[in-house]
Design a protein around this motif. Structure first.
Motif, short mmCIF file in Angstrom:
data_model
loop_
_atom_site.label_atom_id
_atom_site.label_comp_id
_atom_site.label_asym_id
_atom_site.label_seq_id
_atom_site.Cartn_x
_atom_site.Cartn_y
_atom_site.Cartn_z
N PHE A 63 3.19 4.10 -3.19
CA PHE A 63 4.63 3.89 -3.29
C PHE A 63 5.37 5.15 -2.84
N HIS A 64 6.62 4.97 -2.45
CA HIS A 64 7.48 6.09 -2.08
C HIS A 64 8.17 6.65 -3.33
N ASP A 144 18.90 5.85 1.34
CA ASP A 144 19.39 4.51 1.00
C ASP A 144 18.77 3.44 1.90
N ALA A 145 18.63 3.73 3.20
CA ALA A 145 18.01 2.78 4.12
C ALA A 145 16.55 2.54 3.75
N ARG A 146 15.83 3.60 3.36
CA ARG A 146 14.43 3.44 2.94
C ARG A 146 14.33 2.66 1.63
N LEU A 147 15.28 2.89 0.73
CA LEU A 147 15.27 2.17 -0.55
C LEU A 147 15.37 0.66 -0.32
N ALA A 148 16.06 0.28 0.74
CA ALA A 148 16.25 -1.14 1.03
C ALA A 148 15.00 -1.78 1.66
N ARG A 149 14.09 -0.97 2.19
CA ARG A 149 12.95 -1.57 2.90
C ARG A 149 11.57 -1.17 2.38
N ASP A 150 11.46 -0.06 1.67
CA ASP A 150 10.16 0.43 1.22
C ASP A 150 10.01 0.27 -0.30
N ALA A 151 8.77 0.21 -0.75
CA ALA A 151 8.50 0.13 -2.19
C ALA A 151 8.56 1.54 -2.77
N PHE A 152 9.41 1.72 -3.79
CA PHE A 152 9.55 3.00 -4.48
C PHE A 152 9.05 2.85 -5.91
N VAL A 153 8.57 3.95 -6.48
CA VAL A 153 8.08 3.92 -7.86
C VAL A 153 9.21 3.48 -8.79
N PRO A 154 8.94 2.60 -9.75
CA PRO A 154 10.01 2.07 -10.60
C PRO A 154 10.69 3.12 -11.47
N ASP A 155 9.92 4.08 -11.99
CA ASP A 155 10.56 5.11 -12.82
C ASP A 155 11.43 6.03 -11.97
N GLY A 156 11.02 6.27 -10.73
CA GLY A 156 11.82 7.07 -9.81
C GLY A 156 13.13 6.37 -9.46
#
Length: 169
Positions: A63-64, A144-156
């Motif tokens: 995850f990112h 913000d663009a990456r947040l819309a397309r990549d999976a990020f750690v939920p706590d992050g």
């Protein structure tokens, strides 16, 4: 290097009081509440250090994340863990994280206290290969663009939401 699953962590209650210790693997398996630090690192231009976690991580592999950080070891303070984690993951020395807010993260049987920091770093970085598979310095708009397309750690994601409340764009 020791096995991360064997690293001893403080187990804490809903008020962040230490109630015992356990190996990280057991803490994760049993969903015990523990402590973590999150450091948002930006440079002079306001770009944020963003990375993809390695596929070998115990939590959210691949995850990112827009934070460097990690678990607080048994007997370690949040502040010392913030410095240690930032320096280890970025491969730098002399970083000075500033505390912002602490909150309890809970999701699907998991819970940990999160101490959120920010830091500035304008020098070169040499990210820890065992932790970081990819990295870049991104503007808030690029993030913000990456947040819309990549999976990020939920706590992050939760920590970033709280950071944005404290530091609106």
């Amino acid at each position: 290097m020791t096995n991360p699953a064997e690293e001893l962590l403080d187990v804490v209650d809903e008020h962040d009081r230490v109630i015992g210790t356990a190996p990280r693997g057991e803490v994760y398996r049993r969903g015990l509440t523990h402590r973590c630090v999150f450091i948002l690192v930006s440079d002079r231009a306001g770009r944020i250090f963003v990375h993809r976690r390695t596929d070998t991580k115990l939590f959210a592999p691949g995850f990112h994340d827009m934070f460097v950080g990690g678990v607080v070891g048994a007997g370690e303070t949040y502040a010392s863990a913030a410095v240690r984690e930032a320096e280890e993951e970025l491969g730098v020395s002399g970083i000075e994280p500033r505390p912002l807010v602490k909150f309890l993260f809970r999701q699907e049987g998991l819970s940990w206290w999160c101490d959120l920091y920010e830091a500035r770093w304008d020098g070169p970085v040499a990210p820890q290969e065992s932790e970081v598979a990819w990295h870049a310095w991104l503007t808030p708009e690029e993030l913000d663009a990456r947040l819309a397309r990549d999976a990020f750690v939920p706590d992050g994601l939760e920590a970033y939401r709280r950071y944005r409340e404290l530091r609106p764009a």
